[in-house]
Design a protein around this motif. Sequence first.
Motif, short mmCIF file in Angstrom:
data_model
loop_
_atom_site.label_atom_id
_atom_site.label_comp_id
_atom_site.label_asym_id
_atom_site.label_seq_id
_atom_site.Cartn_x
_atom_site.Cartn_y
_atom_site.Cartn_z
N PRO A 11 0.84 -1.24 0.00
CA PRO A 11 0.13 0.22 -0.12
C PRO A 11 0.78 1.30 0.05
O PRO A 11 2.01 1.17 0.64
N GLY A 12 0.57 2.19 -0.50
CA GLY A 12 1.13 3.55 -0.66
C GLY A 12 2.42 3.70 -1.40
O GLY A 12 2.73 2.66 -2.18
N ILE A 13 3.37 4.46 -1.09
CA ILE A 13 4.59 4.51 -1.58
C ILE A 13 5.62 4.43 -0.54
O ILE A 13 5.73 5.03 0.54
N PRO A 19 -1.31 13.72 14.22
CA PRO A 19 -1.92 13.00 12.81
C PRO A 19 -2.79 13.96 11.94
O PRO A 19 -2.78 14.00 10.93
N SER A 20 -3.54 14.77 12.87
CA SER A 20 -4.37 15.93 12.06
C SER A 20 -3.62 17.00 11.65
O SER A 20 -4.07 17.80 10.73
N ILE A 40 -5.62 3.65 13.20
CA ILE A 40 -6.96 3.28 14.01
C ILE A 40 -7.54 2.31 13.10
O ILE A 40 -7.65 2.44 11.91
N ARG A 41 -7.65 0.70 13.65
CA ARG A 41 -8.49 -0.08 12.90
C ARG A 41 -9.74 -0.28 13.73
O ARG A 41 -9.83 -0.28 14.95
N GLU A 42 -10.67 -1.08 12.92
CA GLU A 42 -12.02 -1.34 13.49
C GLU A 42 -11.69 -2.84 13.82
O GLU A 42 -11.51 -3.71 12.76
N SER A 87 -2.24 5.06 6.64
CA SER A 87 -3.59 4.80 7.30
C SER A 87 -4.82 4.56 6.53
O SER A 87 -5.64 4.11 6.67
N TYR A 88 -4.77 4.95 5.04
CA TYR A 88 -5.87 4.74 4.16
C TYR A 88 -5.87 3.27 3.76
O TYR A 88 -6.70 2.90 2.80
N ALA A 89 -4.94 2.61 4.10
CA ALA A 89 -4.83 1.09 3.69
C ALA A 89 -5.22 0.13 4.73
O ALA A 89 -5.24 -1.17 4.55
#
Length: 541
Positions: free
Chosen positions: A182-184, A333-334, A436-438, A498-500
């Motif tokens: 995922p990602g770069i 993070p924000s 964060i993960r569910e 995080s988006y993965a």
Amino acid sequence: MGLYQRAPNAKRALLLIAILILVAISLGGCGILEVTGQEISVSVTADGISQAILVPAGTTAEGAFILAGVSLTSLDKSTPALYSVLQDGNDVVLVRVEEEYQVEQSVVAYETQVLRNESMQEGEQRLIQPGINGLQETTYRIIFEDGIEVSRTISGSLVVTSPTPEIVMVGSQAPFSVVPLPGILGYISAGNAWVMRENTGVRQPVVTSGDLDGRVFEISADGRWLLYTRSSDDEETINQLWVTRIDSPDEDSFDLGVTNIIHFADWVPGTQTGVVYSTAEISPSAPGWEANNDLIFLNFSMETGWTTSPRDSVEENSGGLYGWWGTDFLYSPSGEKLAYSRPDGFGLVDLDYGALRSEYDLLPVQTRSDWAWVSSVAWSPDENFIYFVDHVPQAGLAVGEDSPLFDLAAFPFVGGAPVRLVSEVGMFAFPTASPIRELPSGELSYQVAFLKALSPTQSRTSGYQLVVMDRDGSNQKTLFPTEGGQGMNPNQYFWYPSYAVDQFSALIAVIYQGNIWLVDVDQGIAHQLTGDGLITGIDWR
């Protein structure tokens, strides 16, 4: 009248006696005569001619040569030695000594440097730079005795032209399994910047100057740009801050005009071209710099590289105890908060007022060396905690700064005292929180990774293992290296972007023995991604 005539004669007699005394002294100084009186016969040989002469007793060898009409130089020597007093019947032989300086030129062979490249098949070679021999001049001092060379010594050496090394690129593409990515994932190999996309088999060179020093290596949030530092040949400059467009590096590489970045430079959250950094000044004493502990912002043009004037947010300051070493900074993070960490504590930066607000005082470490310890800090993804390494005193030690004990703790911004999570992790634990993960239960949670020293009380030189735990310190699990493996050198590592989180297992990228490894947190499996052993820095976006 007779008395008047005798006076001048007396004066002349005294004058004659004085002259004779001076002549005797002079002749004695030349080694011709030490004792007047009888004469002795000696044989004098010089320049291939021998002659017998009479000399006053007490004459030296040097005096005999002078009386024989033989001229001497400062290098000549004789048998017996020039200072020797001769006896009747002695043979005196002169050895003519001459010196000569001779300059000889010789070739300085070039060396061959091998660069391993994982984008080329193993065994494939490519000449990057042809080698050129250099030229050296050596000066010899040659001594001749009666025209025959008796010694030759080096009196000086000068490299006229330095050799140019031959650079050969050799393929080192190992048969590692290709893993979806995922990602770069960006990395520094042999001073060059590379990126992997989509999977670990797709690799692209981004910067090939060979001079990245690894102090700054940050991919922008949108994955389009790389912020990095390049070492400098200028004695008055440590490094330079550059940006390069990842997808078109040949066309868009810009020197931002910023120098001497030691601890911190990053992208400003929420912007495409905003950069923030902290500087240092060159210092003649170790470690070679004096940190300014400042915080400066600028923007650059993506088309031309033109930059705005730097804007100070935090002015130069002493940086507290051991402030000469410098201050680290870390965005939440924000991107709405900015933490700082320095040898005597950590806190938050008030960007509106350019002030540092202390949150926790740390017990400094007395390293007794030219470096200072700074606690590594990490934000929780919800920004409620900062995870940090706490230096704690050891019972029985008179000086707390000498304590070898370091614990992993969490500082709560929601109120309450810091929570100690893991004891004796080592001074270079580098805690890092996952996205964060569910969970299957529907709960939103995250994990915290850290490095744990194999020898906690000797953590300055110890190897480390990668460990993960739940955010409260429970369910600790050692992931890498496996039991019995050599410990890691402590360095920064990265969780998957995080988006993965919904597409991939939880992954952590680490550097181990100079190579990148991808550790699957859920399955406990590690995949080796590189094999050149030259990796010195990574980033993952």
